[in-house]
Design an enzyme around this catalytic site. Structure first.
Site, PDB file in Angstrom:
ATOM      1  N   GLU A 229       0.875  -1.170   0.000  1.00  0.00           N
ATOM      2  CA  GLU A 229       0.000   0.000   0.000  1.00  0.00           C
ATOM      3  C   GLU A 229       0.911   1.219   0.000  1.00  0.00           C
ATOM      4  OE1 GLU A 229      -3.044   2.127   3.112  1.00  0.00           O
ATOM      5  OE2 GLU A 229      -3.104  -0.064   2.968  1.00  0.00           O
ATOM      6  N   CYS A 263      -1.637   9.555   2.060  1.00  0.00           N
ATOM      7  CA  CYS A 263      -1.358   8.996   0.737  1.00  0.00           C
ATOM      8  C   CYS A 263      -2.455   9.351  -0.257  1.00  0.00           C
ATOM      9  CB  CYS A 263      -1.161   7.491   0.833  1.00  0.00           C
ATOM     10  SG  CYS A 263      -2.535   6.597   1.587  1.00  0.00           S
TER      11      CYS A 263
END
Length: 478
Positions: A229, A263
């Site tokens: 991720e 993110c």
């Protein structure tokens, strides 16, 4: 002699935590010794143990949030939402495991049954980030434990105190100490853990550069699960927005929450050239009102500092590089004080910058790109190697259909910020943003593997083709 580690509060510089780097080999071996016993416990026992963990986190919400706020610099109100996400993750993961890895029974041939069940991998390493030092690793650890795995967790070296606190809550809830191990350390400790032959897989949240290194490292171990991720260079397109104030608020939320250290934060604001001035002015007025301050300040700040002075220095250097290459600063990335990493939210028009760097500027920097038409907006949105999050604000349903079909990302929103993805849905990206192992609700998929079985109460078999007649004389040639 073990390496000494320290953690300082970004907002004050005060020493928060001291400790020593751990031994990955010892921690993996402890997890291997404990794993089988945990996997053998009934599923309901594992679930109830994790629910006790959620209750303990709820009881410790304020000290937990205070620790997160002090170690990351994020506002206390935001740290509280992170602890709430940690708590909620348990019930969400239980539901996800029941749905994604449910046992199934089917009718097979000749009276057999076909069963589909799932097994844990074994010992999984979890490498956590500093921006959500409790919620993001917890999002790997809880589903891994529910599935029956043991976990060796290495927190970010920038947030060791939160990682230690989180693991202590697991143990206090009744998760055996060998089943969740915490190994502190920096980059070299992380490399040693990732390379350990006693691991059955690794679950990672962090930068694309580190994720690519892990992908290369695991290239010759296809028997090990690897879930990556990573970050994003996320586009936010504002097009034909009727409510400019709402559009501006969503742009600010997308770009500057957590001081831009998400993110899913919007890195690029894509607008129609010639029709963008009023929107930019509205955003600028809102940016000028944002409070940047100490996480415990009153009134509460919108955002705190970035994680440390090194990160602030790198962001300012990158911003100056954009200006040097033709970017026009609308709001500069200023430092409130040279001693601490408080940065002001910045806006910069990079339309005239040639060969714009396709990087994740992990901080409060929003780059404006003006385009001529909506096809140009989609092309600009896709002008990245990343593919995590994208959002369209404004437009009719038909325009959103074009956007959804044309944009490459794992999270695509309409009239919603780029960040704040729901935990009851899969979360992940493509390209440099991930390796098709979405987390959140789909974490159950990489925490257990399916096993298909054909089963019958008794053995029955015949061979009907290819057998010689036993009464016929043998046919011997030669």
């Amino acid at each position: 002699m073990a390496e000494s580690l320290t953690s300082h509060e970004p907002a004050t510089g005060e020493l928060l935590w001291t400790g020593a780097a751990g031994d990955p080999d010892a921690e993996v071996m402890a997890a291997r010794a404990a794993w089988a016993g945990w996997a053998a416990r009934p599923f309901t026992v594992r679930v109830e143990t994790l629910r006790r963990f959620a209750n303990l986190a709820r009881a410790q919400l304020e000290p937990f949030a205070d620790l997160i706020a002090r170690e990351t610099g994020k506002p206390l109100w935001e740290a509280r939402t992170e602890v709430e996400a940690v708590i909620n993750k348990v019930d969400i993961s239980v539901s996800a495991y029941a749905e994604r890895t449910a046992q199934r029974r089917l009718e097979g041939a000749l009276g057999t049954r076909v069963a589909v069940r799932h097994k844990p991998h074994g010992v999984l390493a979890v490498l956590g980030p500093y921006n959500f030092p409790a919620h993001l690793p917890n999002g790997h650890i809880v589903p891994a434990l529910i599935a029956g795995n043991a976990v060796v967790f290495k927190p970010s070296e920038k947030t060791p105190a939160v990682g230690e606190f989180l693991v202590r809550l697991y143990h206090e809830a009744g998760v055996p100490e060998g089943v969740v191990r915490c190994v502190q350390g920096g980059v070299e400790t992380g490399k040693a853990l990732a390379a350990h032959p006693g691991l059955d897989g690794l679950l990672f949240t962090g930068s694309a550069r580190a994720g690519l290194a892990l992908h290369r490292q695991f290239a010759e171990t296809p028997h090990k699960i690897l879930a990556l991720e990573m970050g994003g260079n996320n586009p936010l397109v504002v097009w034909d927005a009727k409510d400019l104030h709402a559009a501006a608020a969503m742009a600010v939320q997308s770009a500057y929450l957590s001081a831009g250290q998400r993110c899913t934060a919007a890195r690029r604001l894509i607008v129609r050239d010639g029709a963008h001035q009023e929107l930019i002015e509205t955003i600028t007025r809102l940016v000028d009102r944002l409070i940047v301050g100490h996480p415990h300040a009153n009134p509460a700040p919108f955002m705190g500092p970035v994680i440390d002075n090194m990160a602030a220095d790198q962001l300012q250097e990158a911003f100056l590089e954009l200006m040097g290459r033709g970017g026009r600063a609308i709001r500069r990335l200023d430092r409130k004080t040279d001693e601490r990493p408080f940065l002001t939210p910045s806006l910069i028009d990079v339309t005239e910058v040639e060969r714009r760097p396709d990087v994740e500027m992990f901080g409060p920097v929003l780059q404006i790109v003006r385009v001529a038409d909506f096809d140009g907006a989609i092309a600009e949105a896709n002008a990245t190697r990343y593919g995590l999050s994208a959002s369209l604000i404004g437009g009719a349903p038909e325009l959103y259909d074009r956007f959804w079909a044309g944009v490459r990302a794992g999270v695509i929103n309409w009239n919603s910020p780029t960040n704040g993805a729901p935990s009851k849905a899969p979360f992940g990206g493509i390209g440099l943003s991930g390796n098709h192992r979405p987390s959140a609700y789909y974490a159950a998929d990489y925490c257990a593997y399916p096993v298909t079985s054909s089963e019958a109460d008794s053995a029955r078999a015949t061979i009907g083709v290819g057998l010689a007649d036993p009464t016929a004389p043998a046919n011997i040639e030669g």
